[in-house]
Write an enzyme that holds these catalytic residues in place. Structure first.
Site, PDB file in Angstrom:
ATOM      1  CE  LYS A 135      -6.053-108.295  31.615  1.00 49.86           C
ATOM      2  NZ  LYS A 135      -6.620-108.553  32.952  1.00 49.86           N
ATOM      3  CB  CYS A 156     -16.459 -92.821  37.611  1.00 51.76           C
ATOM      4  SG  CYS A 156     -17.315 -91.602  38.629  1.00 51.76           S
TER       5      CYS A 156
END
Length: 365
Positions: A135, A156
């Site tokens: 990552k 979201c």
């Protein structure tokens, strides 16, 4: 069809429900304001000048709101580049090892050429088992998108998308124009809301739309205001929502302000250097999303000397958890002009500062 595949399909379909709800409210608000308020109520009372001004201003806010909302929804979240994926041989060796120390040793060797300066809380290389990649700093795996997202802020539901490096500016503009849209509607509707409420105007059809339009716009304004204020604070601190709850861990420990360069530079990292693009939903953020400049930490000269020696000693060993050289050695314009690269050997990088006796705790992009 496998149960997992069926579940993912259902999840994708259900994910569009909040977006459809917002779309319905926006379409209805357009009809209520343009037709019921401006045409039937204001223009019907022969207030032609006010009607034109209201319609022009309304459509300006409406277009910017829809544009930024569209860009937030349909801009694909950026994923790590191929440099962060393990090679086939490294992946094979990693999967064959059962010892976590041996696995970390493989990851450390693979990460030596990568611009990675944060680790997990346990001081290990941040590796995604699902995506099978190392990552990058500030990247996280999103279970809803089933992929690693660069500079992930949050997923979201109202846009059915991950908010991260590629669309964070669009998300902020979406909140801004939502506020302005709701504020303008509530402010211009208030006069006729009072007239309908006191029965000064008696058009029953327009009355329902105008009354309800005021309540909806005021409610959304209050709710979005708190969210927009919070994200403005995050931008000023150069943090993501995830980092505000869990500070990133550097070589010297957790630091919530590790990526903060000062309020002005923090804002430019999101909105870019060209001010003419700041209020437009056009991508202008700085960087590539894989590496980020870090703040300078003040130290006294003796402490700085000891730190430099320790960093050099650690970089010489085989267990160095941080890379020595980033992918790109170009100087980042966000950092002070005093900081510069000093090459020490084939793969050693030490950043040195001039008059302020500063030492960087992480290498810039």
């Amino acid at each position: 069809m496998a149960p997992w595949t069926l579940w993912r399909c259902c999840q994708r379909v259900v994910g569009w429900v909040p977006v459809l709800f917002i779309t319905f409210v926006v379409v209805w608000s357009y009809y209520a304001y343009v037709v019921e308020l401006c045409v039937f109520t204001i223009f019907g009372n022969e207030e032609n000048g006010k009607t034109v001004v209201y319609l022009v201003a309304f459509h300006l806010f409406f277009v910017m709101f829809v544009w930024s909302y569209w860009m937030t929804i349909f801009t694909s979240p950026a994923s790590p580049s191929k440099e962060f994926y393990l090679s086939n041989s490294e992946k094979e060796r990693y999967e064959k090892e059962f010892s976590q120390e041996r696995q970390q040793e493989i990851l450390r060797r693979a990460a030596r050429a990568l611009p990675i300066y944060t680790t997990s809380a346990s001081k290990t290389i941040r590796y995604c088992e699902k995506c099978q990649l190392i990552k990058p700093d500030r990247a996280h795996h999103c279970s809803a998108c089933d992929s690693c997202i660069l500079k992930m802020d949050h997923h979201c539901p109202w846009v059915n998308n991950c908010v991260g490096f590629s669309n964070y500016k669009f998300f902020l503009l979406f909140l801004l124009y939502s506020l302005l849209y709701c504020l303008f509607v509530a402010a211009t509707v208030l006069e006729y809301f009072i007239k309908f409420w006191t029965n000064e105007l008696t058009d029953t059809r327009a009355k329902f739309h105008v009354l309800f339009l005021f309540f909806v716009s005021a409610m959304f304004f209050i709710s979005v205001l708190s969210l927009f204020s919070y994200h403005c604070w995050l931008v000023g601190k150069n943090r993501t929502t995830i980092e505000s709850f869990r500070a990133p861990t550097f070589s010297y420990g957790p630091d919530g302000n590790g990526f903060s360069l000062g309020c002005s530079k923090n804002w430019r990292q999101v909105f870019g250097d060209e001010k003419k693009y700041w209020l437009l939903p056009i991508f202008s953020s700085l960087g590539d999303g894989c590496s980020f400049p870090t703040r300078l930490v003040g130290m006294d000269p003796e402490q700085a000397s000891v730190t430099n020696q320790n960093e050099y000693a650690r970089s010489s060993g085989s267990n160095q958890p941080f890379p020595i050289k980033p992918l790109s050695e170009s100087k980042n314009r966000l950092l002070d002009s005093e900081s510069q690269w000093l090459e020490n050997g084939a793969e050693e990088g030490i950043v040195k500062s001039g008059t302020n006796n500063h030492v960087t705790v992480a290498i810039e992009n």
